[in-house]
Every structure is written in structure tokens, then in C-alpha cells.
Design a protein around this motif. Structure first.
Motif, PDB file in Angstrom:
ATOM      1  N   GLY A 136       0.844  -1.256  -0.138  1.00 30.47           N
ATOM      2  CA  GLY A 136      -0.007   0.074   0.105  1.00 30.47           C
ATOM      3  C   GLY A 136       0.943   1.349   0.160  1.00 30.47           C
ATOM      4  O   GLY A 136       0.547   2.286  -0.797  1.00 30.47           O
ATOM      5  N   SER A 137       1.917   1.210   0.633  1.00 31.63           N
ATOM      6  CA  SER A 137       2.813   2.281   0.852  1.00 31.63           C
ATOM      7  C   SER A 137       3.434   2.700  -0.516  1.00 31.63           C
ATOM      8  O   SER A 137       3.567   3.729  -1.142  1.00 31.63           O
ATOM      9  CB  SER A 137       3.930   2.083   1.995  1.00 31.63           C
ATOM     10  OG  SER A 137       3.118   2.287   3.052  1.00 31.63           O
ATOM     11  N   LEU A 138       3.886   1.554  -1.008  1.00 32.17           N
ATOM     12  CA  LEU A 138       4.478   1.561  -2.407  1.00 32.17           C
ATOM     13  C   LEU A 138       3.735   1.983  -3.568  1.00 32.17           C
ATOM     14  O   LEU A 138       3.980   2.914  -4.133  1.00 32.17           O
ATOM     15  CB  LEU A 138       5.063   0.192  -2.980  1.00 32.17           C
ATOM     16  CG  LEU A 138       5.923   0.096  -3.989  1.00 32.17           C
ATOM     17  CD1 LEU A 138       7.214   0.911  -4.129  1.00 32.17           C
ATOM     18  CD2 LEU A 138       6.220  -1.492  -4.458  1.00 32.17           C
ATOM     19  N   ALA A 139       2.638   1.536  -3.189  1.00 31.70           N
ATOM     20  CA  ALA A 139       1.373   2.149  -4.498  1.00 31.70           C
ATOM     21  C   ALA A 139       1.106   3.832  -4.350  1.00 31.70           C
ATOM     22  O   ALA A 139       1.078   4.383  -5.091  1.00 31.70           O
ATOM     23  CB  ALA A 139       0.314   1.463  -4.414  1.00 31.70           C
ATOM     24  N   GLN A 140       1.020   4.141  -2.896  1.00 31.12           N
ATOM     25  CA  GLN A 140       1.067   5.340  -2.698  1.00 31.12           C
ATOM     26  C   GLN A 140       2.180   6.514  -2.994  1.00 31.12           C
ATOM     27  O   GLN A 140       1.824   7.575  -3.651  1.00 31.12           O
ATOM     28  CB  GLN A 140       0.414   5.666  -1.247  1.00 31.12           C
ATOM     29  CG  GLN A 140      -0.969   5.199  -1.017  1.00 31.12           C
ATOM     30  CD  GLN A 140      -2.003   6.260  -1.573  1.00 31.12           C
ATOM     31  OE1 GLN A 140      -1.825   7.242  -1.812  1.00 31.12           O
ATOM     32  NE2 GLN A 140      -2.991   5.580  -2.315  1.00 31.12           N
TER      33      GLN A 140
END
Length: 186
Positions: free
Chosen positions: A105-109
Motif C-alpha cells: 500500500g505504501s509503495l502504491a501510494q
């Protein structure tokens, strides 16, 4: 491997201390400038908020390594060694899954917000989400290390219970372990 982990956590501790010092200077300086000179540091609020997020995530990494997160060991502490080991393995697998979710999720954001500029500093908003990436990657390494040690039988029975009821109890147990270690060396 332990020396590398300890060195990494010392580096994180130093970064946390630096970030806290910068936050204090920015916030206190901003307050003084506002009240005394009717001006301020424009980036103070934004940078302090980002540093607070980074301090939180970096501190959580150190807490994972030191097994300092609070939890309840009411049931696990009373199980036989095999039960403790099963609970540890299941718990670590669940934490690794949660860590993967946070990482992805952090990587996508971070990817989505790579070109988005913060309103005051103009820095990439991806910096904010990178804290989740660093936490997830670091925590996964520590969790995997403990999981491998548990599966290969290199964890003591005390280490199989990786949460503490309270900080006071945790400190008491660390002190007792240090006393036992000192006594065993004599």
C-alpha cells in the motif's frame, strides 16, 4: 547478524533523535517568531508533520527488533514450549502478512504521489509514504529472522513469548535476565 541489526537500530535511534531535534527547533522557533516578531517559519508545520510520521515508523522498527511492542501474554506464557512455538510462528506469519499489506500500500501510494508536490515545501509527497516502505521492509527482516530462529530451535523458551503485559514488567524481566547472565558468568 545480530551486530548488523544492532548497528542498524543505533542508526535509526540517531535519525530519530535528529528528527526530534529538528522538530523542536522548528516548532519552538515558529512559536517564538510568531509571538515576538509577528512572523514565522513557513515550512515548520509541514516538515514537522512529516518528521513526526518518520519518527513514529522508525521507532516502530526499533520496537519490533527489541520486542518492545506491548501485548498480552496471558495465554501464551502458560503454554508448553510447543504451544509457544506454534503461537509465535502463527503470530509472525500474520505480522508478515500485515507488513506486506503495509509495504504494498505504501509503495502504491508513493508511486501515485511521486509527482505530487507538497503545498509549502514543494517536495514530493512520496517522501511521506516512503516511511511505510522503510518500516515494512525493516520489520519484515526482523520478523523473518525471528521466525527462522524459532523454526530452527535457536530461540530460548523465554524468547518464544515476544510480547509483554506492560513496560514495567518488561523492564523487570530484562533486569532479571541481566542479573542471571551476570551470575552465570561468575
Amino acid at each position: 547478524m545480530t551486530r548488523i541489526f544492532d548497528g542498524y537500530c543505533k542508526l535509526l535511534d540517531a535519525l530519530i533523535a535528529l528528527a526530534l531535534a529538528i522538530m523542536v527547533v522548528l516548532v519552538f522557533g515558529n512559536v517564538v517568531l510568531r509571538y515576538a516578531f509577528n512572523s514565522g517559519i513557513t515550512v515548520s508545520e509541514e516538515v514537522s508533520r512529516w518528521l513526526f510520521v518518520w519518527v513514529t515508523f522508525l521507532g516502530a522498527v526499533v520496537a519490533v527488533k527489541e520486542r518492545a511492542h506491548l501485548g498480552t501474554d496471558f495465554l501464551v506464557a502458560r503454554l508448553p514450549v510447543l504451544g509457544k512455538k506454534i503461537c509465535l510462528v502463527v503470530g509472525h506469519l500474520l505480522m508478515l502478512y500485515a507488513t506486506w499489506l503495509l509495504f504494498s500500500g505504501s509503495l502504491a501510494q508513493a508511486r501515485i504521489n511521486w509527482d505530487v508536490e507538497a503545498p509549502v515545501t514543494g517536495a514530493s509527497v512520496a517522501i511521506f509514504y516512503a516511511s511505510g516502505i522503510v518500516f515494512a521492509a525493516s520489520a519484515a527482516v526482523f520478523l523473518l529472522s525471528d521466525l527462522v530462529r524459532a523454526l530452527t530451535g535457536r530461540l530460548s523458551e523465554e524468547e518464544l513469548v515476544m510480547v509483554q503485559e506492560s513496560e514495567d514488567l518488561a523492564q523487570l524481566q530484562r533486569d532479571e535476565a541481566a542479573e542471571r547472565a551476570a551470575h552465570d558468568k561468575r
